[in-house]
Design an enzyme around this catalytic site. Structure first.
Site, short mmCIF file in Angstrom:
data_model
loop_
_atom_site.label_atom_id
_atom_site.label_comp_id
_atom_site.label_asym_id
_atom_site.label_seq_id
_atom_site.Cartn_x
_atom_site.Cartn_y
_atom_site.Cartn_z
CG HIS A 76 0.37 2.15 -5.46
ND1 HIS A 76 1.68 2.06 -5.08
CD2 HIS A 76 -0.26 1.07 -4.91
CE1 HIS A 76 1.85 0.99 -4.33
NE2 HIS A 76 0.69 0.37 -4.20
CD GLU A 130 -0.05 0.75 -13.49
OE1 GLU A 130 0.77 1.66 -13.64
OE2 GLU A 130 0.26 -0.36 -13.02
#
Ligand code: GAR
Length: 208
Positions: free
Chosen positions: A110, A180
């Site tokens: 996320h 990420e």
């Protein structure tokens, strides 16, 4: 023994590529054996092709019920003998039956610091816009185990990045995405090595 990973994507697939590339470089003890996508135009397809990773196109609307959809996903996961499912920008709800069977072995990334800016309706640029509008000075990705609720399972890794000089949501997105690509392979590698110990909703990292 390398763990066999299925990546699920809907769009660009840059997180999928970061896991596949870390695996190919031998940095993490996994092999990405299949890329499942629900979008015929997903950029992730090209990334899979370039890396010689097979793809499976599974559009939800092809199935009348969740049960049929789940049965199809199970068939794919069994065909490729998948150990770990890594959701990587997959914008389709996974049937509960599949979540339950892969409990502790299904991850998601996320693009914000959960439990903030998460839950139903918070995905992609919507997350970064909300973070920007809230005037946050830090954001950052969260990798977590998937449970029956959106963005709710135990957090595996999370990393804060400074965004105080970002002028718009796009700049935040780019900065978070870079991080990420570092933490998703790392988290999948640690999970593959059995390095997380679950204590309720906490996933404690076992020292090596
Ligand atoms: C990533 O930023 C990921 O965190 C986000 O979608 C993007 C996919 O990019 N996921 C969510 O918002 C899930 N709630 P990618 O296709 O290039 O990996």
């Amino acid at each position: 023994m390398k763990k066999r990973v299925a990546a699920f994507c809907s769009h660009g697939g840059s997180n999928f590529a970061s896991i596949a590339d870390a695996a190919a470089r031998g940095e993490i003890p996994v092999e990405v054996v299949v890329m499942v996508h629900n979008n015929a135009r997903a950029g992730a397809k090209e990334k899979a092709k370039a890396r010689g990773i097979p793809t499976e196109w599974v559009p939800r609307k092809r199935f009348a019920t969740d049960e049929e959809y789940a049965a199809h996903l199970f068939a794919i996961l069994e065909r490729y003998t998948v150990d770990i499912v890594a959701l990587a920008g997959f914008m389709q709800r996974i049937p509960e039956e599949v979540v339950r069977r892969y409990a502790g072995r299904m991850t998601n990334i996320h693009p914000a610091l959960l439990p903030f800016f998460g839950g139903k309706g918070f995905y992609g640029m919507r997350v970064h816009t909300a973070v920007f509008e809230a005037g946050m000075k830090v954001s950052g990705p969260t990798v977590h185990l998937v449970d029956e609720q959106y963005d709710h399972g135990p957090i595996l890794l999370q990393r804060a990045v400074a965004i105080d000089d970002c002028r718009n949501p796009e700049e935040i997105a780019a900065r978070v995405l870079k991080e990420e690509h570092r933490i998703y392979p790392e988290a999948v590698g640690l999970l593959a090595q059995g390095r997380f110990q679950l204590e309720g909703r906490r996933a404690a990292l076992i020292p090596s």
